[in-house]
Design a protein around this motif. Structure first.
Motif, short mmCIF file in Angstrom:
data_model
loop_
_atom_site.label_atom_id
_atom_site.label_comp_id
_atom_site.label_asym_id
_atom_site.label_seq_id
_atom_site.Cartn_x
_atom_site.Cartn_y
_atom_site.Cartn_z
N SER A 1 0.84 -1.20 0.00
CA SER A 1 0.00 0.00 0.00
C SER A 1 0.87 1.24 0.00
O SER A 1 1.96 1.25 0.57
N ASP B 1 0.44 5.54 0.40
CA ASP B 1 -0.34 6.75 0.63
C ASP B 1 0.52 7.96 0.28
O ASP B 1 1.70 8.03 0.66
N PHE C 1 -13.38 4.94 -1.16
CA PHE C 1 -12.52 3.87 -1.65
C PHE C 1 -13.27 3.02 -2.67
O PHE C 1 -14.48 2.78 -2.54
N SER D 1 -12.84 -0.73 -4.78
CA SER D 1 -12.12 -2.00 -4.85
C SER D 1 -12.36 -2.69 -6.18
O SER D 1 -13.51 -2.82 -6.63
N ARG E 1 -7.18 -1.60 -4.63
CA ARG E 1 -8.07 -0.63 -4.00
C ARG E 1 -7.48 0.76 -4.16
O ARG E 1 -6.29 0.99 -3.89
N GLY F 1 -8.24 4.99 -3.26
CA GLY F 1 -9.03 5.82 -2.35
C GLY F 1 -8.47 7.21 -2.17
O GLY F 1 -7.33 7.50 -2.56
N SER G 1 -8.82 10.51 0.93
CA SER G 1 -9.33 10.79 2.27
C SER G 1 -8.90 12.16 2.76
O SER G 1 -7.94 12.75 2.27
N HIS H 1 -4.73 7.08 -1.75
CA HIS H 1 -4.33 5.74 -1.32
C HIS H 1 -4.41 4.75 -2.48
O HIS H 1 -5.35 4.80 -3.28
#
Length: 982
Positions: free
Chosen positions: A272, A274, A916, A918, A931, A933, A935, A977
């Protein structure tokens, strides 16, 4: 120590006995899904009354070898549990789990070695899942990620500086001079949360001489080191009725952290990333100057004329600056990378992660960097013996700048407060900064040239040993051993070179600190489960515990440092300070739990505690606990009616908070008489008979669910009394001492907690899960044997806290125009939060967390500083009855009333919101899911509070929270993300 050693030898001998062999076995294979056929990874498939179990892999698949007459119990976070006899299963069985909206089947810890489902729990225990912690809008640090998520908690950010610093109080004030923070337990390891000063007080003068035990330089709490991405689940035991079994370090509650574990099946890899930006949440504004307003900054006619001309010259040259935005307006870049690998076979499973977080602050040359590695291994030696090892290494570095309280005028906020917009602070073409004629420092120069860093290397290692050495049709006896070590080395490094404006006298200051801390703990317990029938079961546990701590902080303050050097030996003068603290806590516990027809659950236990910090270190104090829950639906009293599940519960418990380290001794201080070194008796008197603070809590409530489990409600009332709380009392001069430690009185906290979990929408294409929580607390000092004096802040003139019999423990008192009176209270009137997740087509999800804090006062002295400096944004407004400029009027009230400084710190905050999407089906086979996203964290706040942020505490994590003196401002963040599973 002979008795514990004999117990251990006996247990080891027992474990060496041969395990029971099952007569006939069967291999069960299958898949775990939800009702929509989506796979459920990480579900536990356990053999009832056994130590045998596996977890479903990332495709939801599992296989397990069991006896023909076994019963499988399937549990997964967020789903209702199922019990399935093996005899009725076919090959490749598909087991569908129903979502547990009301969390009744959630397994909650009830002791040091036991747990129970929430539907049978006698206490109110809050939980925070990994999705709620990390899956919306991740905060910078773990402690920051808890804000607004825990019912019954009052959480305050001490400062907005990079690296964290959070105060957490569960169910009100539990101590004044003792520990007020909860105990943090990670996989059975008790971890340290000390806030260590960097000694910046040697420069700011906020506390005498760089006092290493001061918290006025806004140090971060060490729980901020913990990476949130590795956490699977958090349980919060909020009061003595639940936390008593954990001993003296748990007087402020317990936060139990479980990290992620490996799963049986194919090795899975997750990555992942960010990326985001960080900006100031709010600017308080600056005064808009004119020539007349510039001239008014001085009452001297010559100086006034010079200021007028200085403004006119700056205006004609186009050199009017907004220094607030220049200092706090940096846009920081943030990135967070996490790689995790997990997998396992029938015997061994593992989880490995590597992560790095790097964020810039809203002040240039500040920021936070955290790198960590984790390896968790679980191995089953036999069907009856398993072992687990958790290891974590953390390296963090925080550049925190210079902010907060300051008596020398050099920190950024204090200097900014007296610097008008027409001052010329920028460097020339050769990089030389001019002196600031309006303040003791040039804040732009300070940002560019100073350094203030906290660097941490930390190891947290835990061991979990679980062995069944007796098993029959009705009884199972296990030995459970847990414990570990938490060791960190903290280095603080602050450098103020000689060319800084405020170093004209000291000619360069280097402050270097080294802290080594080692905490160890172990829990050795025997647990027997006896079930004479399907309707009756008993769980008996008993054991020994021990916790030790060794904290050593050495601070070196060097002045007259040679230009270009930072070593403290390259200086003309050196002053050293050292603070060392050691403790050992020992405990013995016994607990009995009975379940009758899964309708009535009774728990009773007692703990015996002693501590090296107590006046009598060898004396064991007794702390009992008891609880009962009665499920009216399971007992048959409520059948087929409105309620799906209805439970009444009550619990009582006692816990203790050990006295502050050294409070039982009268220490010696160094002296110098005629050039000869020696020791003198300290002016602070110890009490050799000092007792621990005792906490007694009664809790009662009810829980119910309706509409086939789609709506659940919880109600809790608690009454918590703290006896013999510790204080430093002022002693008469005739005693030869200035202050002395004493068990000064009793206080009480009463409160209510309400919770609602619901699934308002559950269709094929749209689901909506929501939770709403409400909580409040009221405190009262019921006994106080010493005269009331101000505690924290700056006395009656500016507003202060004060412990006083018959009054709230968090009252704020000060001058009110007619003497000294109550001006406010730091405790909020109430708090509420709501967490929502709306999912469309099982692919697109919207998640958000709203937090409402109603009331609660801060002592806001940031605006006072700008008034003194003549730079307040509203300085020239006239809204007062005297007809004076507001800034002038507020200054005239000093010495008459402190009411203007005590301000409502309530707010409504959109803490987190995230969207998000998926992708489950991708054109390439090696990527299982993707995924994406975006935020926002702390992006919207509605408040009447007049400083940077209503969450602030210049005096750290202790009793005196909510004091606002030019802190490092709070920030907000926006992130993108991406997460990929291979």
């Amino acid at each position: 120590m002979r008795q514990p050693l004999n117990v251990v030898i006996f247990l080891v001998c027992i474990m060496a006995m041969p395990s029971l062999v099952w007569a006939q076995s069967k291999t069960v294979t299958g898949k775990i899904t939800d009702i929509n056929n989506a796979v459920v990874p990480g579900a536990s498939i356990l053999v009832k009354n056994s130590n045998l179990g596996v977890a479903s892999d990332n495709e939801g698949k599992f296989h397990i070898v069991v006896s023909q007459n076994a019963v499988l119990v399937i549990n997964a976070t967020g789903f209702k549990s199922q019990s399935i006899p093996v005899s009725g299963l076919v090959d490749d069985v598909v087991i569908k789990l129903e979502e547990d909206v009301t969390k009744l089947d959630e397994v909650v810890i009830t002791g040091l070695a036991t747990s129970v489902k929430r539907r049978n729990l006698a206490n109110s225990v809050a939980t925070v899942s990994s999705k709620e912690l990390n899956g919306v809008a991740p905060a910078q640090t773990f402690d920051g990620a808890l804000e607004g998520k825990i019912p019954g908690a009052y959480i305050n950010a001490n400062t907005g500086a990079p690296g964290g610093g959070i105060s957490v109080k569960l169910r009100g004030v539990t101590s004044v001079y003792g520990n007020t923070q909860p105990l943090y337990v990670i996989d059975g390891v008790f971890v340290d949360n000390t806030a260590t000063s960097a000694g910046l007080n040697a420069v700011t003068g906020a506390a005498a001489g760089g006092n290493p035990t001061s918290n006025q330089d806004n140090p971060s709490s060490r729980i901020a080191d913990i990476p949130a991405a590795d956490i699977e689940n958090i349980e919060i035991l909020k009061g003595a009725s639940a936390a008593a079994i954990y001993g003296s370090k748990a007087a402020g509650g317990v936060v139990i952290i479980t990290t992620k574990r490996g799963k049986q099946g194919k090795t899975s890899v997750s990555l992942s990333q960010d990326l985001g930006i960080i900006t100031a949440r709010k600017f308080i504004g600056v005064r808009q100057f004119t020539a007349d307003r510039a001239a008014s900054l001085s009452s001297d006619s010559a100086t006034s004329a010079a200021l007028r001309q200085q403004f006119l010259d700056a205006e004609s040259a186009g050199k009017i600056y907004d220094y607030e935005k220049e200092i706090y307006g940096n846009t920081g870049f943030a990135r967070n990378t996490v790689l995790s690998i997990s997998g396992g076979g029938e015997k061994t499973s593992f989880y490995f992660s590597a992560a790095q977080k790097d964020e810039e602050g809203i002040v240039k040359n500040t920021g936070y960097r955290n790198s960590n590695l984790r390896l968790n291994i679980d191995h089953r030696i036999t069907d009856n013996i398993k072992i687990g090892i958790t290891t974590g290494y953390i390296n963090s570095s925080a550049d925190r700048g210079l902010s907060g309280n300051d008596n020398t005028g050099v920190s950024l906020g204090i200097a900014l407060a007296s610097t008008p917009s027409f001052a010329q602070l920028h460097p020339d073409n050769f990089g030389n900064y001019p002196n600031n004629p309006f303040a003791a420092s040039n804040p732009l120069q300070t940002i560019a040239l100073m350094r203030s860093n906290e660097a941490v290397n930390r190891f947290i290692t835990g061991l979990n040993f679980d062995a069944i050495f007796q098993k029959s049709n009705h009884s199972t006896t296990r030995f459970i051993g847990r414990g570990g070590i938490d060791f960190y080395n903290l280095e603080t490094n602050a450098l103020f070179p000689s060319n800084l404006q405020f170093q004209a006298v000291n000619k360069g200051t280097s402050i270097q600190g080294t802290t080594k801390n080692l905490n160890t703990n172990y829990i050795l317990s025997l647990v027997n489960t006896y079930a004479p029938s399907d309707k009756l079961s008993f769980t008996t546990s008993a054991g020994l515990t021990q916790e030790t701590g060794d904290y050593n902080n050495l601070l070196n303050i060097a002045t007259q440092v040679i230009s270009g050097q930072s070593n403290v030996d390259q200086a003309g003068a050196l002053n050293s300070k050292q603070f060392r603290a050691k403790f050992q806590n020992d405990g013995i516990f016994i607990q009995e739990e009975a379940s009758i027809a899964e309708a009535v659950n009774i728990t009773a236990g007692v703990r015996f505690d002693r501590s090296s910090n107590n006046g009598d270190a060898s004396k064991y104090y007794v702390y009992p606990k008891a609880g009962i829950s009665w499920n009216l639906t399971h007992s048959g009293l409520l059948k087929g009616g409105f309620f799906d599940n209805f439970k009444l519960r009550a619990a009582y418990g006692q816990a203790n908070n050990v006295p502050a380290y050294g409070s039982k001794f009268t220490s010696l201080v160094i002296s110098n008489i005629a050039g000869n070194p020696g020791s003198l008796v300290n002016t602070e008197k110890g009490d050799p008979n000092i007792k621990p603070e005792r906490q007694k809590e009664f809790e009662t409530g009810l829980d119910f669910t309706i509409l086939h489990g789609r709506l659940g409600f919880q109600f809790t009332y608690y009454n918590k009394n703290i006896d013999d709380f510790l204080m430093l009392a002022n002693l008469p001069a005739s005693s030869g001492f200035a202050t002395g430690w004493v068990n000064a009185g009793n206080l009480r906290n009463r409160g209510v907690e309400l919770g609602l979990n619901a699934k308002p929408v559950a269709s094929k294409n749209v689901t909506w899960n929501t939770s709403v929580n409400f909580w409040l607390n009221r405190s009262l000092v019921t006994k106080y044997i010493i005269p009331p004096i101000p505690q924290g802040s700056f006395g009656y003139v500016l507003g202060s806290f004060q412990i006083e019999q018959g009054k709230s423990a968090t009252q704020i008192v000060g001058l009110n125009g007619a003497g000294v009176g109550v001006l406010g209270d730091a405790e909020p009137r109430f708090q509420m939060n709501t967490y929502n997740e709306v999912t469309f087509w099982n692919k697109l999800s919207l998640r958000f967390l709203l937090h409402w804090k109603n009331g609660g006062n801060n002592i806001n002295l940031t605006n006072l500083q700008t008034d003194f400096g003549g730079t307040s944004a509203d300085y020239d407004n006239v809204t007062n009855k005297a007809g004076l400029p507001d800034g002038v009027y507020r200054i005239t009230q000093i010495g008459t009333s402190a009411q203007m400084f005590v301000q409502d710190a309530g707010y409504l905050r959109l803490r987190e919101v995230g969207v998000f999407y998926s992708f489950a089906k991708l054109p390439v086979k090696f990527i299982k899911s993707l995924r994406l996203g975006a935020s926002l964290n702390n992006y919207l706040t509605f408040t009447k509070y007049k400083s940077y942020d209503p969450e602030v505490s210049n005096f750290g994590t202790g009793f005196s929270s909510g004091v606002d003196v030019d802190p490092y401002p709070a920030s907000k963040r926006a992130n993108f993300h991406i997460s990929i599973d291979f």
